[in-house]
Design an enzyme around this catalytic site. Structure first.
Site, short mmCIF file in Angstrom:
data_model
loop_
_atom_site.label_atom_id
_atom_site.label_comp_id
_atom_site.label_asym_id
_atom_site.label_seq_id
_atom_site.Cartn_x
_atom_site.Cartn_y
_atom_site.Cartn_z
N ASP A 12 47.38 11.14 38.80
CA ASP A 12 46.11 11.66 39.33
C ASP A 12 45.04 11.79 38.24
O ASP A 12 44.23 12.72 38.25
CB ASP A 12 46.32 13.01 40.03
CG ASP A 12 47.50 12.95 40.99
OD1 ASP A 12 47.53 12.02 41.80
OD2 ASP A 12 48.40 13.80 40.89
N HIS A 40 45.75 6.16 46.43
CA HIS A 40 44.37 6.09 45.98
C HIS A 40 43.44 6.07 47.18
O HIS A 40 43.79 5.62 48.26
CB HIS A 40 44.14 4.90 45.05
CG HIS A 40 44.68 3.60 45.57
ND1 HIS A 40 45.91 3.13 45.21
CD2 HIS A 40 44.15 2.70 46.41
CE1 HIS A 40 46.12 1.98 45.82
NE2 HIS A 40 45.07 1.69 46.56
P1 IMP Z 1 58.91 11.23 43.72
O1 IMP Z 1 58.24 10.19 42.92
O2 IMP Z 1 58.44 11.31 45.15
O3 IMP Z 1 60.40 11.15 43.64
O4 IMP Z 1 58.51 12.66 43.10
C1 IMP Z 1 58.96 13.06 41.81
C2 IMP Z 1 57.85 13.80 41.08
O5 IMP Z 1 56.80 12.90 40.72
C3 IMP Z 1 57.17 14.90 41.89
O6 IMP Z 1 56.84 15.97 41.04
C4 IMP Z 1 55.91 14.23 42.41
O7 IMP Z 1 54.91 15.15 42.72
C5 IMP Z 1 55.55 13.36 41.21
N1 IMP Z 1 54.73 12.19 41.53
C6 IMP Z 1 55.15 11.00 41.99
N2 IMP Z 1 54.12 10.16 42.12
C7 IMP Z 1 53.01 10.81 41.73
C8 IMP Z 1 51.62 10.46 41.62
O8 IMP Z 1 51.20 9.33 41.91
N3 IMP Z 1 50.78 11.45 41.17
C9 IMP Z 1 51.23 12.68 40.80
N4 IMP Z 1 52.51 13.04 40.89
C10 IMP Z 1 53.40 12.13 41.34
#
Ligand code: IMP
Length: 422
Positions: A12, A40
Site C-alpha cells: 500500500d 489497486h
Molecule cells: P495473505 O497474503 O492474504 O496470506 O496475507 C498475509 C499478510 O499479508 C496479511 O497481513 C495481509 O494483510 C498482508 N498483505 C497481503 N497482500 C497485501 C497488500 O497488497 N497490501 C498490504 N498488505 C498485504
C-alpha cells in the site's frame, strides 16, 4: 527499457499511481508474483473500480498486460475483472496474456485459509482470506493445480477430484462446509472456455519483447516487508516480493532490468497482524489514517500507521538493488506538528539491524528516532521542489541522504499530475 516498480514497505505504498505514470509508454505491463490479495484502484470514466489481478498497465491503449507464471490466480476473480471491463467497453482480446504455469487458487484454498485463521484465534495472522498461503503451500508440496491442467480438462478433473477429497477430509474434521466436487467441476469447465483464449507461453512473449527492445514494466504487488523469506515470518504473504521474484515469476533475467523503482510512502502502514516497530497509536494515528485513506483495497480493513522506518528501508533498498525512489503521500504529513523518522533500532541497549530481527525482536526493540519540525502548508498544488516548505524539503533530503538512493519523484496527492520531478 525494462522497469520494475516495487513496494519497499508493508504494501500500500501507492504503487498504482506510479505504475500509471511510468507505464504510459510501456508495451507490456507484467504481474509476476502474488495473487488477488493485492489491489489497486482504477478510475474509468469517472467511476472507481478495484482490480486485484489484471495489471494496471492494460488501461493504456498500447500496453499489453501479462500475468506471469509467479502469480496465483482465482479464476472467478479474474473473470469478474474481465467482465467489468467488458461492461465498460474495454476488451482484453489480444491485450491480456496469462501463463499456463500459473497455479490456481481453488475453493478449498479459501476454506482452509479461513479455517487456519480461525484456529489461530488470538494469534491470527490477519490474512486477506483469499486462499494465498494454502495455494502456495500446495504449489511447493506438489499438490497444486495449474492453468495447464485446466486447459487439459481431463487432467483437471482427475487432480481436482483427488485434491478436493483430501481437503474435504480436513474440512470435515473441522466441522466446515465441504467442497461439492461435481458442482465445482461443472463451474470450472465453463470457466476454462472463457479463460483459454488468454493463455499463451508468456515467457516466449516477454523474451521476444525484450530482444526487440520493447518497453516492459514489471508491476510489483505487496511490499518487501511481506516477502515470504525476508519478512518476520510468519507475518508474511506467500510469495517473494523482492526483485529476484521477477526472474522466477516471469522468466526474464534480473540482468535485463534497467531501472528498479522503489516506492516509499512518506510514513508507514501495515494491514493485518505482526510487528510494526514505529507504530503510532491514538489521535495522531487516526488523523493520518483518515487523511491518507488508509483502509485496505482488498478487505477494507483499517491500516495501522507508523513513522517512516529507515532501518527497514535501508534493507529494502539493498536487497532490491533499487535505482531510484518515488516518495508518495507526502501531503498526508502536512499539519503534523513534529514528524519522526526511525534511523535505527536498539535492543538491550545495543544497535541491531533489521535483517537480524525475527518477529520477537521487532516487537520489543526500541526505534531510534530523529525528530523534524513539521510543516502546516497544503502542498498538493506544488510542482517544484524549491516551493515546498523548508521543513518539508529537509525531510526529503534527509531520507535521500540516509538511504543513499536518489528520490526521482515526490507524489503530493492522488491526482495523476500531482508530482514533483527531482
Ligand atoms: P495473505 O497474503 O492474504 O496470506 O496475507 C498475509 C499478510 O499479508 C496479511 O497481513 C495481509 O494483510 C498482508 N498483505 C497481503 N497482500 C497485501 C497488500 O497488497 N497490501 C498490504 N498488505 C498485504
Amino acid at each position: 527499457m525494462t522497469t520494475a516498480v516495487l513496494g519497499l514497505q508493508w504494501g500500500d505504498e501507492g504503487k498504482g499511481k506510479v505504475v500509471d505514470l511510468l507505464g504510459k509508454d510501456a508495451d507490456f505491463a507484467v504481474r509476476f508474483h502474488g495473487g488477488n490479495n493485492a489491489g489497486h484502484t482504477v478510475v474509468i470514466k469517472d467511476k472507481k473500480f478495484f482490480f486485484h489481478l489484471i495489471p494496471s498497465g492494460v488501461f493504456n491503449k498500447k500496453t499489453i498486460g501479462v500475468i506471469g507464471n509467479g502469480v496465483i490466480i482465482d479464476l472467478e476473480v479474474l473473470l469478474d475483472e474481465i467482465n467489468t471491463l467488458k461492461s465498460e467497453e474495454i476488451s482484453l482480446k489480444n491485450k491480456l496474456f496469462i501463463s499456463p504455469r500459473c497455479h490456481l487458487i481453488l475453493p478449498y484454498h479459501k476454506a482452509l485459509d479461513e479455517a487456519y485463521e480461525k484456529m489461530r484465534g488470538k494469534e491470527a495472522l490477519g490474512t486477506t482470506g483469499r486462499g494465498i498461503g494454502p495455494c502456495f503451500a500446495d504449489k511447493v508440496s506438489y499438490n497444486g493445480i495449474r492453468i495447464y491442467e485446466l486447459i487439459h480438462f481431463d487432467l483437471f478433473e482427475e487432480k481436482f477430484g483427488f485434491q478436493a477429497e483430501i481437503k474435504n477430509k480436513i474440512l470435515k474434521s473441522l466441522d466446515l462446509k465441504l467442497i461439492n466436487i461435481k458442482q465445482e467441476l461443472t463451474k470450472y469447465k465453463k470457466i476454462k472456455d472463457k479463460i483459454e483464449p488468454y493463455v499463451v507461453d508468456t515467457y516466449a512473449l516477454l523474451y521476444d519483447a525484450h530482444r526487440q527492445n520493447k518497453n516492459i514494466l514489471f508491476e510489483g504487488a505487496h511490499g518487501t516487508m511481506l516477502d515470504i523469506d525476508w519478512s518476520p515470518y510468519p507475518y508474511s504473504t506467500g510469495s517473494n516480493t523482492v526483485t529476484g521474484a521477477i526472474n522466477t515469476g516471469s522468466g526474464l533475467p534480473i540482468k535485463s532490468i534497467d531501472r528498479i523503482v522503489g516506492i516509499v510512502k512518506a510514513y508507514t502502514s501495515r494491514v493485518g497482524g505482526g510487528p510494526l516497530p514505529t507504530e503510532i497509536e491514538g489521535g495522531l494515528a487516526k488523523k493520518i489514517r483518515e487523511k491518507g485513506h488508509e483502509y485496505g483495497t482488498t478487505t477494507g480493513r483499517p491500516r495501522r500507521v507508523g513513522w517512516l522506518d529507515l532501518a527497514a528501508l535501508k534493507f529494502s533498498c539493498q536487497i532490491n538493488n533499487v535505482t531510484d525512489i518515488v516518495l508518495t503521500k507526502l501531503d498526508v504529513l502536512s499539519g503534523v506538528p513534529s514528524v519522526k523518522i526511525c534511523v535505527g533500532y536498539k535492543l538491550g541497549g545495543k544497535k541491531i539491524d533489521y535483517s537480524a530481527c525475527g518477529y520477537r525482536e521487532l516487537a520489543i526493540l526500541t526505534p531510534i528516532y530523529k525528530t523534524f519540525d513539521g510543516w502546516s502548508e497544503d502542498i498538493t498544488n506544488i510542482r517544484n521542489v524549491n516551493n515546498l516548505p523548508k521543513n518539508c524539503q529537509k525531510y526529503i533530503k534527509f531520507i535521500e541522504s540516509q538511504l543513499q538512493v536518489p528520490i526521482s519523484i515526490v507524489s503530493v496527492s492522488p491526482e495523476r499530475s500531482a508530482n514533483i520531478f527531482l
